[in-house]
Design an enzyme around this catalytic site. Structure first.
Site, PDB file in Angstrom:
ATOM      1  N   LYS A   1     -12.654  -2.160   5.096  1.00 37.19           N
ATOM      2  CA  LYS A   1     -11.866  -3.168   6.498  1.00 37.19           C
ATOM      3  C   LYS A   1     -12.086  -2.630   8.092  1.00 37.19           C
ATOM      4  O   LYS A   1     -12.666  -3.622   8.435  1.00 37.19           O
ATOM      5  CB  LYS A   1     -10.330  -2.373   6.264  1.00 37.19           C
ATOM      6  CG  LYS A   1      -9.491  -1.874   5.074  1.00 37.19           C
ATOM      7  CD  LYS A   1      -9.527  -3.596   4.409  1.00 37.19           C
ATOM      8  CE  LYS A   1      -8.781  -3.231   2.857  1.00 37.19           C
ATOM      9  NZ  LYS A   1      -7.787  -2.474   2.490  1.00 37.19           N
TER      10      LYS A   1
ATOM     11  N   TRP B   1       0.939  -0.973   0.121  1.00 39.22           N
ATOM     12  CA  TRP B   1       0.053   0.018   0.281  1.00 39.22           C
ATOM     13  C   TRP B   1       0.974   1.045  -0.094  1.00 39.22           C
ATOM     14  O   TRP B   1       0.654   2.325  -0.661  1.00 39.22           O
ATOM     15  CB  TRP B   1      -1.303  -0.117   1.079  1.00 39.22           C
ATOM     16  CG  TRP B   1      -2.228  -0.820   1.044  1.00 39.22           C
ATOM     17  CD1 TRP B   1      -2.749  -1.940   1.686  1.00 39.22           C
ATOM     18  CD2 TRP B   1      -3.201  -1.307   0.346  1.00 39.22           C
ATOM     19  NE1 TRP B   1      -3.382  -3.421   1.371  1.00 39.22           N
ATOM     20  CE2 TRP B   1      -3.970  -2.191  -0.009  1.00 39.22           C
ATOM     21  CE3 TRP B   1      -3.145  -0.345  -1.195  1.00 39.22           C
ATOM     22  CZ2 TRP B   1      -4.809  -2.424  -0.930  1.00 39.22           C
ATOM     23  CZ3 TRP B   1      -4.112  -0.526  -2.284  1.00 39.22           C
ATOM     24  CH2 TRP B   1      -5.107  -1.749  -1.635  1.00 39.22           C
TER      25      TRP B   1
ATOM     26  N   ASP C   1      -1.602   6.621   6.035  1.00 39.68           N
ATOM     27  CA  ASP C   1      -3.460   5.879   5.295  1.00 39.68           C
ATOM     28  C   ASP C   1      -3.405   4.973   6.428  1.00 39.68           C
ATOM     29  O   ASP C   1      -2.154   3.811   6.756  1.00 39.68           O
ATOM     30  CB  ASP C   1      -2.686   4.928   4.558  1.00 39.68           C
ATOM     31  CG  ASP C   1      -3.445   4.322   3.522  1.00 39.68           C
ATOM     32  OD1 ASP C   1      -4.445   3.705   4.286  1.00 39.68           O
ATOM     33  OD2 ASP C   1      -2.981   3.608   2.394  1.00 39.68           O
TER      34      ASP C   1
END
Ligand SMILES: *Cc1c(COP(=O)(O)O)cnc(C)c1O
Length: 354
Positions: A187, A90, A163
């Site tokens: 999530k 990511w 993030d």
């Protein structure tokens, strides 16, 4: 997974929200009914995260990934330099996108699927970086920043952007130490289709002229995130999750449960000669526990048997392989106990195979 209590509430309200004769899905986003849903969700998030008044909460389109471009476009000019940690898939995606708009200095990392974040003595910050970006929890490997590392980053005195797609609301954090926290909802918050950003006031209004209106945070801040139609149903469900967190003891309580869940699972894996986890101990995620079987020839058998036992979605991400138990907030502790019981039985049954 989502909390069962939330799903039941949504089911109950599905056809007829609060005696309006409408589903939330059918409401105009500008109606007073929907506005009350939206405002309550924000107020509850502010309460559970203890968000200071000088931060805005934005409800965004395009997932967390959209902000990989949004961040440089809102905060930099093309000649600026920005600092990024490259600790996994990511982070690397965020870097790749940012590099289209600005000069990216990689502070640390850069290996494929690192299982460790290197010692602070190896880090290379750039003196004039506009901000420092990190992914607090790399979802695919289960690699998370430890407290001491975060302290070292805050000590640089720069705007820190995180993030937190896969660990937001999993433990208490001090929002005031960050310039921006952002997360895709799917999530640890609610269904897909929504991203949430907590952003300090002074970071809004600095976007480049070319920034699309729907990527400019000021557009969201000036319009209560309703410049155009937001993902209304996802926003509503996120609100139910915030309320669930609030009424079950808040983030402080869920953090204790999360730590216990993760610790149990790592303890089991560590004492086993059949399974192993490759992440540096102090940097192991509470949310995504990855593990490998002693032989990957058993992976397919394991996945088939675990699915039959009602343990779903254990296949690791293809970029890392092996298995991954994503034990987000909504996963009850009994879910982890059931997994450990299954792991024990599977290891016994297959001890002599390779
Ligand atoms: C899932 C994930 C993303 C991507 O989220 P989208 O909402 O699909 O864009 C980004 N960062 C992390 C850490 C993630 O886990």
């Amino acid at each position: 997974m989502l909390p069962e209590a939330v799903m039941q509430k949504a089911e109950k309200e599905f056809l007829n929200w609060n005696n309006t004769g409408m589903s939330v899905m059918e409401m105009s986003h500008r109606s007073k009914e929907y506005m009350s849903v939206a405002h309550l969700a924000e107020a509850d998030l502010r309460e559970v995260m203890e968000i200071p008044d000088n931060y805005k909460v934005l409800f965004l389109h395009g997932g967390a990934s959209m902000q990989f471009a949004g961040i440089p476009l809102n905060l930099t000019q093309p000649d600026d330099v920005v600092d990024y940690f490259d600790t996994g898939v990511w982070s690397a995606k965020a870097i790749k996108e940012a590099a289209r708009y600005v000069n990216v200095n990689v502070v640390a990392g850069g290996e494929t699927n690192p299982t460790e974040i290197s010692d602070t003595s190896t880090w290379r910050f750039s003196p004039d970086a506009k901000y420092i970006h990190l992914c607090s929890n790399e979802t695919i490997t289960g690699l998370a920043f430890q407290e001491a590392h975060l302290e070292h980053i805050f000590a640089q005195g720069k705007t820190v952007i995180a993030d937190m797609s896969s660990d937001i609301l999993s433990r208490p954090i001090d929002v005031s130490r960050y310039g921006i926290i952002y997360a895709g909802a799917q999530k640890n918050i609610g269904p897909a289709g929504l991203a949430i950003m907590v952003v300090r006031d002074d970071l809004i209004g600095l976007a480049r002229d070319i920034t699309p209106s729907l990527l400019n945070w000021k557009t969201y801040a000036d319009n209560e995130s309703m410049f155009n139609t937001p993902a209304t149903y996802s926003w509503y469900l996120a609100g139910l999750v915030f309320d669930w967190l609030k009424t079950t003891g808040g983030v402080a309580n869920i953090a204790k449960v999360n730590q216990r869940k993760a610790q149990k699972l790592y303890d089991y894996i560590d004492q086993s000669s059949f399974y192993h986890n490759s992440i540096t101990t102090e940097q192991r995620s509470w949310m995504n526990v990855t593990f490998f079987l002693k032989s990957d020839a058993l992976d397919a058998v394991f996945l088939d048997a675990s699915q039959k036992a009602g343990l779903l979605s254990l296949k690791g991400h293809k970029a890392f392989g092996g298995m991954r138990a994503s034990i987000y907030n909504a996963m009850p502790e009994e879910g982890v106990d059931t997994l450990i019981t299954f792991l024990t039985a599977f290891a016994e049954q297959h001890a002599n195979e390779s």
